[in-house]
Design a protein around this motif. Structure first.
Motif, PDB file in Angstrom:
ATOM      1  N   VAL A 116     -31.108 127.635  84.003  1.00 14.04           N
ATOM      2  CA  VAL A 116     -31.693 126.627  83.108  1.00 14.04           C
ATOM      3  C   VAL A 116     -32.215 125.445  83.927  1.00 14.04           C
ATOM      4  O   VAL A 116     -33.293 124.907  83.656  1.00 14.04           O
ATOM      5  N   THR A 117     -31.451 125.045  84.936  1.00  9.59           N
ATOM      6  CA  THR A 117     -31.885 123.942  85.804  1.00  9.59           C
ATOM      7  C   THR A 117     -33.172 124.292  86.532  1.00  9.59           C
ATOM      8  O   THR A 117     -34.088 123.467  86.649  1.00  9.59           O
ATOM      9  N   LEU A 118     -33.272 125.527  87.029  1.00  3.21           N
ATOM     10  CA  LEU A 118     -34.479 125.960  87.741  1.00  3.21           C
ATOM     11  C   LEU A 118     -35.693 125.932  86.821  1.00  3.21           C
ATOM     12  O   LEU A 118     -36.769 125.448  87.210  1.00  3.21           O
ATOM     13  N   ILE A 119     -35.531 126.417  85.593  1.00  6.94           N
ATOM     14  CA  ILE A 119     -36.639 126.397  84.629  1.00  6.94           C
ATOM     15  C   ILE A 119     -37.022 124.961  84.290  1.00  6.94           C
ATOM     16  O   ILE A 119     -38.212 124.627  84.163  1.00  6.94           O
ATOM     17  N   THR A 120     -36.010 124.104  84.141  1.00  6.24           N
ATOM     18  CA  THR A 120     -36.270 122.692  83.843  1.00  6.24           C
ATOM     19  C   THR A 120     -37.086 122.037  84.947  1.00  6.24           C
ATOM     20  O   THR A 120     -38.028 121.277  84.687  1.00  6.24           O
ATOM     21  N   LEU A 121     -36.732 122.348  86.188  1.00  7.76           N
ATOM     22  CA  LEU A 121     -37.392 121.728  87.339  1.00  7.76           C
ATOM     23  C   LEU A 121     -38.790 122.298  87.559  1.00  7.76           C
ATOM     24  O   LEU A 121     -39.777 121.553  87.632  1.00  7.76           O
ATOM     25  N   ILE A 122     -38.889 123.623  87.642  1.00  7.06           N
ATOM     26  CA  ILE A 122     -40.167 124.272  87.942  1.00  7.06           C
ATOM     27  C   ILE A 122     -41.101 124.206  86.738  1.00  7.06           C
ATOM     28  O   ILE A 122     -42.312 123.979  86.873  1.00  7.06           O
ATOM     29  N   GLY A 123     -40.540 124.407  85.536  1.00 10.07           N
ATOM     30  CA  GLY A 123     -41.367 124.345  84.332  1.00 10.07           C
ATOM     31  C   GLY A 123     -42.046 123.002  84.175  1.00 10.07           C
ATOM     32  O   GLY A 123     -43.201 122.916  83.743  1.00 10.07           O
ATOM     33  N   GLY A 124     -41.327 121.950  84.535  1.00 14.92           N
ATOM     34  CA  GLY A 124     -41.900 120.610  84.439  1.00 14.92           C
ATOM     35  C   GLY A 124     -43.050 120.376  85.398  1.00 14.92           C
ATOM     36  O   GLY A 124     -43.831 119.435  85.222  1.00 14.92           O
ATOM     37  N   VAL A 154     -34.630 113.354  82.136  1.00 22.44           N
ATOM     38  CA  VAL A 154     -34.239 114.575  81.423  1.00 22.44           C
ATOM     39  C   VAL A 154     -33.626 115.580  82.402  1.00 22.44           C
ATOM     40  O   VAL A 154     -32.607 116.219  82.103  1.00 22.44           O
ATOM     41  N   ILE A 155     -34.232 115.712  83.581  1.00 16.61           N
ATOM     42  CA  ILE A 155     -33.702 116.639  84.583  1.00 16.61           C
ATOM     43  C   ILE A 155     -32.302 116.213  85.011  1.00 16.61           C
ATOM     44  O   ILE A 155     -31.378 117.046  85.085  1.00 16.61           O
ATOM     45  N   THR A 158     -29.836 116.846  82.301  1.00 13.83           N
ATOM     46  CA  THR A 158     -29.599 118.277  82.181  1.00 13.83           C
ATOM     47  C   THR A 158     -28.579 118.756  83.204  1.00 13.83           C
ATOM     48  O   THR A 158     -27.649 119.496  82.886  1.00 13.83           O
ATOM     49  N   VAL A 159     -28.743 118.323  84.446  1.00 14.59           N
ATOM     50  CA  VAL A 159     -27.834 118.736  85.516  1.00 14.59           C
ATOM     51  C   VAL A 159     -26.408 118.269  85.217  1.00 14.59           C
ATOM     52  O   VAL A 159     -25.443 119.051  85.317  1.00 14.59           O
ATOM     53  N   VAL A 160     -26.267 117.007  84.828  1.00 15.73           N
ATOM     54  CA  VAL A 160     -24.933 116.452  84.545  1.00 15.73           C
ATOM     55  C   VAL A 160     -24.298 117.155  83.347  1.00 15.73           C
ATOM     56  O   VAL A 160     -23.116 117.523  83.375  1.00 15.73           O
ATOM     57  N   ALA A 184     -34.039 115.900  73.939  1.00 15.82           N
ATOM     58  CA  ALA A 184     -34.873 115.269  74.981  1.00 15.82           C
ATOM     59  C   ALA A 184     -35.847 116.287  75.572  1.00 15.82           C
ATOM     60  O   ALA A 184     -37.004 115.960  75.864  1.00 15.82           O
ATOM     61  N   HIS A 185     -35.397 117.530  75.740  1.00 15.86           N
ATOM     62  CA  HIS A 185     -36.297 118.583  76.235  1.00 15.86           C
ATOM     63  C   HIS A 185     -37.409 118.864  75.227  1.00 15.86           C
ATOM     64  O   HIS A 185     -38.551 119.137  75.616  1.00 15.86           O
ATOM     65  N   LEU A 186     -37.078 118.796  73.961  1.00 19.14           N
ATOM     66  CA  LEU A 186     -38.091 119.024  72.930  1.00 19.14           C
ATOM     67  C   LEU A 186     -39.155 117.928  72.983  1.00 19.14           C
ATOM     68  O   LEU A 186     -40.362 118.209  72.851  1.00 19.14           O
TER      69      LEU A 186
END
Length: 215
Positions: A116-124, A154-155, A158-160, A184-186
């Motif tokens: 999920v973290t990878l998608i959050t980072l790369i997707g952004g 948001v990132i 998400t990590v925390v 927040a992601h929405l």
């Protein structure tokens, strides 16, 4: 994940991609890991773990070599995420060796949290960029908001929050915070103007994929 990284890292570093026998060997390690897990009862937990972990260990080595050789410090967090995948898989096997419920243990949750973290980072990075590039060829209008402080917040949140979920998966407080971070992601997703690219499946499917994060 491996396929994406081996395609993206050469673009980040300017180095040649991994091809030929090294790539074939990496693919063989992935297949070997799947076979080992399938027949783990006959091989035993230790051999199964060693064979299965070899793929991610090799991927970590390749990513580390390329990022360091390319002096691409900006993407060191990607290397850290690959290491977390390796650690998560090792924890999974450690619990399995002790006859524990590995699928419901911290290793499995850490693997999910890492993805999920990878998608959050790369997707952004890629979703607003690809959307902007496509919209630039269309009629003028609203463009995706580039990454800024809100995205960084948001990132970080998400990590925390995912770390708290890995440690305390049944905590109501953690569950409540996860709802807030999902919202927040929405909001983040809404800033990428998906409504303007509904006619191009190659673009809106990226938004749909990211939408699974807040969901």
């Amino acid at each position: 994940v491996c396929g994406f990284l081996l395609t993206a890292i050469p673009n980040w570093t300017g180095r040649l991609p991994v091809t030929g026998m090294p790539l074939a060997a990496l693919a063989a390690l992935w297949v070997a890991g799947r076979v080992a897990v399938m027949f783990g009862g006959a091989l035993g937990p230790f051999i199964t773990a060693i064979v299965d972990l070899a793929f991610l260990a090799s991927l970590v080595g390749i990513v580390a070599r390329e990022i360091i050789a390319g002096n691409n410090r900006r993407n060191l967090p990607i290397l850290a995420i690959c290491v977390l995948f390796l650690v998560a898989n090792a924890l999974f096997h450690w619990v399995a060796m002790g006859d524990g419920a590995a699928a419901h243990d911290g290793g499995a949750r850490l693997g999910i949290a890492t993805l999920v973290t990878l998608i959050t980072l790369i997707g952004g990075r890629i979703i607003p960029s690809f959307t902007r590039n496509w919209l630039a060829k269309q009629e003028p209008g609203v463009l995706p908001t580039p990454m800024g402080r809100f995205d960084a917040g948001v990132i970080a949140a998400t990590v925390v929050t995912l770390a708290a979920w890995v440690a305390q998966p049944e905590s109501r407080l953690v569950g409540g915070v996860m709802l807030l971070v999902g919202a927040a992601h929405l909001i983040r997703l809404s800033r990428w103007t998906v409504w303007r690219c509904t006619s191009e499946p190659l673009v809106w499917v990226l938004h749909l994929g990211y939408g699974l994060i807040p969901l």
